[in-house]
Design an enzyme around this catalytic site. Structure first.
Site, PDB file in Angstrom:
ATOM      1  N   GLY A 162      -5.072   2.566  10.127  1.00  0.00           N
ATOM      2  CA  GLY A 162      -5.172   2.490   8.608  1.00  0.00           C
ATOM      3  C   GLY A 162      -4.011   2.839   8.018  1.00  0.00           C
ATOM      4  O   GLY A 162      -3.176   3.980   8.435  1.00  0.00           O
ATOM      5  N   GLN A 192       0.859  -1.206   0.055  1.00  0.00           N
ATOM      6  CA  GLN A 192      -0.051  -0.169  -0.002  1.00  0.00           C
ATOM      7  C   GLN A 192       0.781   1.401  -0.074  1.00  0.00           C
ATOM      8  O   GLN A 192       0.680   2.320  -0.748  1.00  0.00           O
ATOM      9  CB  GLN A 192      -0.789   0.040   1.141  1.00  0.00           C
ATOM     10  CG  GLN A 192      -2.260  -0.970   1.137  1.00  0.00           C
ATOM     11  CD  GLN A 192      -3.330  -0.339   1.877  1.00  0.00           C
ATOM     12  OE1 GLN A 192      -3.720   0.746   1.986  1.00  0.00           O
ATOM     13  NE2 GLN A 192      -3.564  -1.138   2.980  1.00  0.00           N
ATOM     14  N   GLY A 236      -3.648   3.396   4.002  1.00  0.00           N
ATOM     15  CA  GLY A 236      -3.821   3.679   2.707  1.00  0.00           C
ATOM     16  C   GLY A 236      -3.294   5.078   2.428  1.00  0.00           C
ATOM     17  O   GLY A 236      -2.561   5.328   1.286  1.00  0.00           O
ATOM     18  N   GLU A 237      -3.896   5.888   3.055  1.00  0.00           N
ATOM     19  CA  GLU A 237      -3.416   7.325   2.600  1.00  0.00           C
ATOM     20  C   GLU A 237      -2.099   8.135   3.081  1.00  0.00           C
ATOM     21  O   GLU A 237      -1.581   8.766   2.023  1.00  0.00           O
ATOM     22  CB  GLU A 237      -4.790   8.461   3.340  1.00  0.00           C
ATOM     23  CG  GLU A 237      -5.800   8.770   2.592  1.00  0.00           C
ATOM     24  CD  GLU A 237      -6.920   7.481   2.466  1.00  0.00           C
ATOM     25  OE1 GLU A 237      -7.949   7.757   1.994  1.00  0.00           O
ATOM     26  OE2 GLU A 237      -6.747   6.553   3.263  1.00  0.00           O
TER      27      GLU A 237
END
Length: 742
Positions: free
Chosen positions: A704, A640, A706-707
């Site tokens: 998370g 990712q 992803g960003e």
């Protein structure tokens, strides 16, 4: 869709670098994507798009098109049937609120004005091109110049930044701009709508199947039980597939009318017109500091564009209030309306363009102060979130900076412009920080202990290619003490327990308590069954006198490793399975949620090589260190981050959507003219995770990722470009023309 886990070498369930459980299906071509669906009697739909950006439809002449071979029907606002708006305040998300074909107004180039349905795709395309539309057009405004139409809104404020700026020893005051960027996942947006007279089943390209169903329910005006949405596999989305677009409800309406399956897949050109983009931004950053490099004020005033009818905020100031310590700060926002389709979330919405501006200004301040850019940031590391006056749940940005500098070899950096050379290249070294919010959404999961010894885990969340199938299997394996090879994961179907959106880097952290809770529930039922079943050797004992461990039930007095396999208990009781349910609430509702600040952090170090005689600029290598809590799978996690880094190179060096001022059309609406980073552009990448669990979000401590890999990359690149060339690029993307005079 069930995804079985292949055999893999023994590794811990959580923290093991496991291969993707859906990998075999994808490489063999057996993973079903939306446009792969085919049903008996299926027909094909193709929208007719407006060729103006602003005006009114006078007449639609579909006579010639209707007479063409294979055409089943042509829909306009006169015959599409009832379509409704989504109720405000209903908790349902949609970017384009106006139902398609609902009036004679055109609000942007490419807006759907009719829909052709034919027996084959080629027939539908040909007939759509034959439909003739007359307009009363008006001059469109697709200008990238921005101003605050309704005044500015103050987002965050403390102290007196204006006075501090005026009194400061060192000041920076610059404006940074980012262009419109368009999502370009390889998988195009598509809908296959099936209607049997009662039930709608929509196969979708969606990052949020539960929300998608809620939108379709309201727009069709039917009961929720009559709509099912399925997204088994997604060819990525980057935020563009978070919320439904108008093609989805058009396909459903056509299926409703024709009583046969309808497939509608938009074209690559339409991807630039009707399914969102990241707004352009203009951001003025004012920093002031002491000669020792202590920030005395930050002002961040940003602007972005929105469509005429809708408004999606590009929250560029999201990270600014808490990233660095300063007693004086103000963040304001404003927007301009344009005759362009609605903007939407793109990976790291708001924070990604926002951190380009803030981190670029920090690099300029470091140069002006003659302080190393890493050291400047360390000197301004806050003890608490100063925007809210609360502690961070965890924050290891300083460690990211130090570890990244060590791995990159930052101590060897010569700060003089153009002073570093290797193999005929002028080298530039730059760095920037990264941050992204951490949040948990409501989530539900179901876990079955099955009589064949496997475990089924199910939730109506989805895997957009980032590895959700895999981390869900890992969570269940961790909770049950069984190998991954015995896990079966089902996702992407609204018939399953409601799951979270796959956006905002929130799905994994949200699913942790739901999956672990479902496992505990199923294990509790297993122990009760073992205590009650006549076929169980533990019949008559109390459930709390029994222990479940590594797939077996045993009495507390028995040695570890002894006991009866859970499947034997289930088989003996004559059951097919035992099902447990688990759920997670939103993190905002946790006790003490308002007393802590939860974010992830990172640092990027970039080397560029500049060959002025060839006018060639290349990113040679990147070192990225990420503090994102506990990493469930470093293999998929690294994937990712690497993808985000390459996307950051595209943002910094290549991507820009351009519009024709006369007609409002996106000019470079294809992958030949809209440049994205490819394998040939990919540099050497070293991704490191610190792996500090953040149990404020969930019991595994996972956040998370992803960003965050995209935030800050563009600023690190432009800092490196300045170090190599002496040219400070404040308007993305970097153009070779900018550098030739450096």
């Amino acid at each position: 869709m069930q995804s079985a886990v292949p055999h893999a070498p023994a590794q811990p369930a959580i923290g093991g670098a496991h291969a993707r459980v859906d990998g075999p299906l994808k490489v063999s071509g057996l993973a079903p994507y939306t446009a792969d669906r085919h049903f008996e009697g299926m027909v094909y739909a193709m929208p007719v798009r407006a060729t103006i950006a602003r005006g009114r439809i006078l007449r639609i002449d579909s006579g010639q098109a209707a007479a063409m071979p294979g055409v089943r029907k042509i829909y306009t606002r006169e015959n599409i049937g009832p379509l409704y708006r989504v109720a405000p305040g209903s908790g349902v998300s949609i970017d384009e609120k106006r139902p398609p074909l609902s009036d004679d107004r055109v609000h942007y180039y490419g807006q759907y004005v009719a829909l052709v349905v034919a027996r084959t795709l080629e027939q539908a395309q040909a007939a759509a091109e034959a439909v003739r539309v007359s307009y009363a057009d008006e001059p469109p405004d697709v200008s990238m110049a921005l101003h605050a139409e309704q005044g500015r809104k103050t987002e965050s404020e403390r102290g007196d930044p204006d006075a501090a700026f005026q009194l400061a020893q060192v000041r920076i005051d610059h404006t940074y701009t980012t262009p419109v960027e368009t999502h370009n996942p390889i998988e195009l947006h598509a809908t296959v709508a099936v209607y049997d007279g009662e039930q709608y089943t929509l196969y979708e390209t969606s990052q949020a199947v539960v929300n998608h169903r809620a939108v379709i329910v309201q727009m069709l005006g039917v009961e929720p039980r009559r709509v099912r949405v399925i997204t088994e596999y997604l060819g990525s989305g980057f935020g563009g597939k978070l919320w439904p677009w108008t093609h989805a409800v058009l396909a459903a309406a056509a299926a409703r009318d024709l009583k046969c399956p309808v497939r509608l897949e938009i074209t690559r050109k339409m991807m630039f017109e009707t399914v969102g983009h990241r707004s352009n931004t203009s951001q003025r950053i004012r920093l002031s500091a002491s000669l020792e490099g202590r920030l005395t004020s930050i002002r961040h005033d940003y602007l972005y564009h929105a469509s005429r009818l809708d408004h999606m905020k590009e929250n560029c100031g999201e990270a600014t209030p808490y990233l660095y310590s300063t007693p004086n700060l103000r963040v304001t926002s404003g927007f301009s309306r344009r005759d362009i389709a609605p903007n939407t979330s793109m990976r790291g919405p708001g924070a990604v363009p926002g951190m380009f501006a803030l981190e670029s200004a920090m690099d300029e301040l470091a140069v002006k102060l003659r302080i190393d850019p890493v050291e400047l940031r360390l000197r301004n590391e806050p003890r608490i979130d100063e925007s809210r006056g609360v502690p961070f749940s965890t924050r290891h940005l300083a460690q990211c900076l130090r570890e990244g500098a060590r791995r990159f070899g930052w101590a060897r950096r010569d700060p003089r412009v153009g002073a570093m050379r290797r193999d005929g290249q002028v080298l530039g070294w730059g760095m920037a920080c990264a941050s992204w919010l951490a949040k948990r959404l409501p989530a539900q999961a179901e876990l079955w202990l099955q009589r064949d010894g496997t475990v089924r885990i199910a939730s109506a969340t989805q895997d957009l290619g980032t590895g959700t199938y895999t981390v869900m299997a890992q969570m269940a394996a961790h909770a049950t003490g069984l190998p991954l090879a015995r896990m079966r994961v089902e996702l992407g179907d609204t018939a399953l327990p409601e799951g979270p959106v796959s956006g905002g880097s929130m799905a994994t952290g949200s699913m942790v308590p739901a999956v672990l809770g479902a496992a505990r529930s199923a294990i509790g039922q297993l122990l009760a069954c073992a205590a009650q079943s006549p076929a169980s050797p533990y019949q008559g004992q109390k459930p709390d006198a029994l222990v479940y461990e590594q797939g077996k039930v045993r009495a507390r007095g028995e040695p570890a490793g002894e006991g009866v396999p859970f499947e034997a208990i289930i088989q003996g009781a004559g059951l097919s399975h035992l099902a447990g349910q688990g759920r997670a609430g939103p993190s905002d509702a946790d006790d003490g949620a308002d007393q802590r600040s939860m974010h992830s952090y990172g640092a990027h170090f970039v080397e560029v090589g500049w060959r002025p005689e060839l006018a060639q600029l290349r990113v040679n290598r990147i070192v990225t260190v990420i503090d994102a809590g506990r990493i469930i799978n470093p293999r998929t996690g690294r994937n990712q981050i690497e993808g985000a880094l390459v996307m950051g190179l595209g943002m910094a060096l290549l991507e820009e959507t351009e519009y024709d001022a006369r007609h409002g059309a996106p000019i470079n609406s294809n992958l030949a003219d809209y440049l994205v980073a490819t394998h040939a552009d990919t540099p050497e990448m070293d991704v490191v995770f610190l792996d500090h669990p953040d149990t404020a979000l969930n019991e595994l401590g996972a956040r998370g990722i992803g960003e965050i890999g995209l935030a800050g990359v563009a600023a690190a690149v432009t800092a490196a470009v300045h170090h190599a060339t002496g040219v400070r690029v404040r308007d993305l993307p970097v153009r070779i023309e900018d550098l030739l005079g450096g």
